[in-house]
Write a protein that holds these residues in place. Sequence first.
Motif, PDB file in Angstrom:
ATOM      1  N   ASP A  63       7.045  29.983  40.835  1.00 58.62           N
ATOM      2  CA  ASP A  63       7.051  29.172  42.051  1.00 58.62           C
ATOM      3  C   ASP A  63       7.504  29.953  43.280  1.00 58.62           C
ATOM      4  OD1 ASP A  63       9.687  29.501  41.458  1.00 58.62           O
ATOM      5  OD2 ASP A  63      10.165  27.377  41.237  1.00 58.62           O
ATOM      6  N   THR A  64       7.243  31.275  43.272  1.00 55.42           N
ATOM      7  CA  THR A  64       7.654  32.093  44.414  1.00 55.42           C
ATOM      8  C   THR A  64       6.729  31.927  45.610  1.00 55.42           C
ATOM      9  OG1 THR A  64       6.424  33.967  43.507  1.00 55.42           O
ATOM     10  CG2 THR A  64       8.771  33.815  42.972  1.00 55.42           C
ATOM     11  N   ILE A  65       5.583  31.275  45.406  1.00 56.75           N
ATOM     12  CA  ILE A  65       4.664  31.037  46.518  1.00 56.75           C
ATOM     13  C   ILE A  65       3.941  29.721  46.282  1.00 56.75           C
ATOM     14  CG2 ILE A  65       2.718  32.285  45.478  1.00 56.75           C
ATOM     15  CD1 ILE A  65       2.101  33.296  48.351  1.00 56.75           C
ATOM     16  N   LYS A  66       3.702  28.988  47.348  1.00 56.95           N
ATOM     17  CA  LYS A  66       3.013  27.710  47.267  1.00 56.95           C
ATOM     18  C   LYS A  66       1.680  27.807  47.999  1.00 56.95           C
ATOM     19  CE  LYS A  66       6.386  25.520  45.169  1.00 56.95           C
ATOM     20  NZ  LYS A  66       6.239  25.017  43.786  1.00 56.95           N
ATOM     21  N   THR A  67       0.625  27.263  47.414  1.00 56.30           N
ATOM     22  CA  THR A  67      -0.680  27.229  48.053  1.00 56.30           C
ATOM     23  C   THR A  67      -1.150  25.785  48.136  1.00 56.30           C
ATOM     24  OG1 THR A  67      -1.873  27.483  45.952  1.00 56.30           O
ATOM     25  CG2 THR A  67      -1.255  29.495  47.125  1.00 56.30           C
ATOM     26  N   THR A  68      -1.978  25.506  49.135  1.00 58.06           N
ATOM     27  CA  THR A  68      -2.472  24.146  49.328  1.00 58.06           C
ATOM     28  C   THR A  68      -3.759  23.885  48.559  1.00 58.06           C
ATOM     29  OG1 THR A  68      -3.666  24.842  51.316  1.00 58.06           O
ATOM     30  CG2 THR A  68      -1.429  23.994  51.607  1.00 58.06           C
ATOM     31  N   GLY A  69      -4.433  24.937  48.134  1.00 63.14           N
ATOM     32  CA  GLY A  69      -5.706  24.783  47.440  1.00 63.14           C
ATOM     33  C   GLY A  69      -5.649  25.300  46.020  1.00 63.14           C
ATOM     34  N   GLY A  70      -6.768  25.175  45.328  1.00 61.48           N
ATOM     35  CA  GLY A  70      -6.853  25.624  43.957  1.00 61.48           C
ATOM     36  C   GLY A  70      -6.933  27.143  43.851  1.00 61.48           C
ATOM     37  N   LEU A  71      -6.498  27.646  42.706  1.00 62.88           N
ATOM     38  CA  LEU A  71      -6.597  29.074  42.398  1.00 62.88           C
ATOM     39  C   LEU A  71      -7.672  29.255  41.333  1.00 62.88           C
ATOM     40  CD1 LEU A  71      -2.783  29.920  42.275  1.00 62.88           C
ATOM     41  CD2 LEU A  71      -4.366  30.122  44.208  1.00 62.88           C
ATOM     42  N   ASP A  73      -3.077  47.062  36.625  1.00 65.34           N
ATOM     43  CA  ASP A  73      -2.123  47.717  35.739  1.00 65.34           C
ATOM     44  C   ASP A  73      -0.971  46.751  35.487  1.00 65.34           C
ATOM     45  OD1 ASP A  73      -0.479  47.804  38.011  1.00 65.34           O
ATOM     46  OD2 ASP A  73      -0.989  49.885  38.450  1.00 65.34           O
ATOM     47  N   ASN A  74       0.138  47.250  34.961  1.00 61.30           N
ATOM     48  CA  ASN A  74       1.251  46.364  34.611  1.00 61.30           C
ATOM     49  C   ASN A  74       1.867  45.663  35.812  1.00 61.30           C
ATOM     50  OD1 ASN A  74       0.933  47.117  31.978  1.00 61.30           O
ATOM     51  ND2 ASN A  74       2.695  48.476  31.910  1.00 61.30           N
ATOM     52  N   ASN A  75       1.764  46.257  36.990  1.00 61.64           N
ATOM     53  CA  ASN A  75       2.465  45.736  38.159  1.00 61.64           C
ATOM     54  C   ASN A  75       1.567  45.104  39.213  1.00 61.64           C
ATOM     55  OD1 ASN A  75       5.123  46.602  37.331  1.00 61.64           O
ATOM     56  ND2 ASN A  75       4.469  48.695  37.783  1.00 61.64           N
ATOM     57  N   ASN A  76       0.385  45.659  39.410  1.00 64.15           N
ATOM     58  CA  ASN A  76      -0.479  45.259  40.524  1.00 64.15           C
ATOM     59  C   ASN A  76      -1.536  44.245  40.094  1.00 64.15           C
ATOM     60  OD1 ASN A  76       0.214  47.215  42.941  1.00 64.15           O
ATOM     61  ND2 ASN A  76       0.276  48.445  41.067  1.00 64.15           N
ATOM     62  N   GLY A  77      -1.435  43.045  40.681  1.00 65.65           N
ATOM     63  CA  GLY A  77      -2.386  41.997  40.370  1.00 65.65           C
ATOM     64  C   GLY A  77      -2.765  41.194  41.593  1.00 65.65           C
ATOM     65  N   TRP A  78      -3.894  40.478  41.491  1.00 59.62           N
ATOM     66  CA  TRP A  78      -4.412  39.686  42.612  1.00 59.62           C
ATOM     67  C   TRP A  78      -4.918  38.345  42.119  1.00 59.62           C
ATOM     68  CZ3 TRP A  78      -4.987  44.748  41.676  1.00 59.62           C
ATOM     69  CH2 TRP A  78      -4.614  45.660  42.678  1.00 59.62           C
ATOM     70  N   ILE A  79      -4.892  37.368  43.024  1.00 62.85           N
ATOM     71  CA  ILE A  79      -5.429  36.039  42.748  1.00 62.85           C
ATOM     72  C   ILE A  79      -6.298  35.624  43.926  1.00 62.85           C
ATOM     73  CG2 ILE A  79      -4.863  33.584  42.525  1.00 62.85           C
ATOM     74  CD1 ILE A  79      -2.313  34.425  41.063  1.00 62.85           C
ATOM     75  N   ALA A  80      -7.451  35.017  43.627  1.00 67.39           N
ATOM     76  CA  ALA A  80      -8.334  34.471  44.655  1.00 67.39           C
ATOM     77  C   ALA A  80      -8.448  32.970  44.470  1.00 67.39           C
ATOM     78  CB  ALA A  80      -9.712  35.123  44.577  1.00 67.39           C
ATOM     79  N   GLY A  81      -8.570  32.242  45.605  1.00 63.10           N
ATOM     80  CA  GLY A  81      -8.627  30.795  45.492  1.00 63.10           C
ATOM     81  C   GLY A  81      -9.339  30.111  46.644  1.00 63.10           C
ATOM     82  N   SER A  82      -9.152  28.820  46.723  1.00 62.33           N
ATOM     83  CA  SER A  82      -9.819  27.999  47.728  1.00 62.33           C
ATOM     84  C   SER A  82      -9.334  28.329  49.132  1.00 62.33           C
ATOM     85  CB  SER A  82      -9.565  26.510  47.440  1.00 62.33           C
ATOM     86  OG  SER A  82     -10.073  26.159  46.168  1.00 62.33           O
ATOM     87  N   GLU A  83     -10.187  28.055  50.098  1.00 64.07           N
ATOM     88  CA  GLU A  83      -9.890  28.243  51.516  1.00 64.07           C
ATOM     89  C   GLU A  83      -9.474  29.683  51.831  1.00 64.07           C
ATOM     90  OE1 GLU A  83      -6.959  25.291  52.336  1.00 64.07           O
ATOM     91  OE2 GLU A  83      -8.359  23.619  52.106  1.00 64.07           O
ATOM     92  N   GLY A  84     -10.099  30.623  51.128  1.00 62.04           N
ATOM     93  CA  GLY A  84      -9.861  32.032  51.405  1.00 62.04           C
ATOM     94  C   GLY A  84      -8.534  32.579  50.920  1.00 62.04           C
ATOM     95  N   VAL A  85      -7.870  31.883  50.004  1.00 62.94           N
ATOM     96  CA  VAL A  85      -6.571  32.346  49.514  1.00 62.94           C
ATOM     97  C   VAL A  85      -6.713  33.664  48.756  1.00 62.94           C
ATOM     98  CG1 VAL A  85      -4.735  31.892  47.846  1.00 62.94           C
ATOM     99  CG2 VAL A  85      -5.473  30.103  49.415  1.00 62.94           C
TER     100      VAL A  85
END
Length: 268
Positions: free
Chosen positions: A35-43, A50-62
Amino acid sequence: LHSMYFINTNKGWTISGCGDIMKTTDGGINWTAIDTIKTTGGLNSVYFADNNNGWIAGSEGVLLKTIDGGKNWISQNNPTSEHLYSIAFADTSTGWAVGWNGEILKTTDGGEHWISQRDGMLNWLTSIYFVDETHGWAVGEKGLILHTFDGRKNWIKQNSKTAEWLYDVYFTDKNNGWIVGNMGYILKTEDGGVHWVQRNLGIGGAWSVFFTDAKTGWVVSTGRILKTIDGGLNWSVQDSTIDQALYSIYFYNSHIGWAAGTDRKSVV
């Protein structure tokens, strides 16, 4: 649950259409909400380089990024407000995201800056996959398949021979790839997409596909997991123990994998 990614047999992440990010450190037996970040749309899509670097894409250009293995997530600058459905990286620097209205975004600095590679096409894109920095494929509505061989702005249409929605694409190398879509269609290529062979699995919508090598792979649908050991020529049904839709499947090796879907149901 829309997407999942594992970096070993114990540590993985899954995300939901409600904006949830969850992590497991015991192979999926237990999941902890982050819960370190809140988004208004879906993910919609999660990817780790790698073990440390990751990304997430979601609704409204998140677009979200972590550099500490998912403990903390930060928002990244994004030139679009289009819904993004899929994200993939070739390494910790170079990645792409795709979504509504033909949006294709690319970064070469780990997501600090994203540029649009959209060329005016308005078809929705639902999935993207790269085998290296130059060879990638994106798929979407009306049977659309796009391919790049230079990793830049040149995307070429390939002939899918179908007008059905295509939901997911996976390649094991530059030649061998599979696409699944609406009405249970699965497409296979052995020449990088110059030719696609189509067949119907008879399972309704096929949502996600994953292969561990050119022979062994899985497809998920509503309450069903199908497996092939001959590159997709023949498929056998495996018991998922649930009857809800499964939207994502991921295998760490040919023996250990996970599937997830509606109502936060997961199968190990």
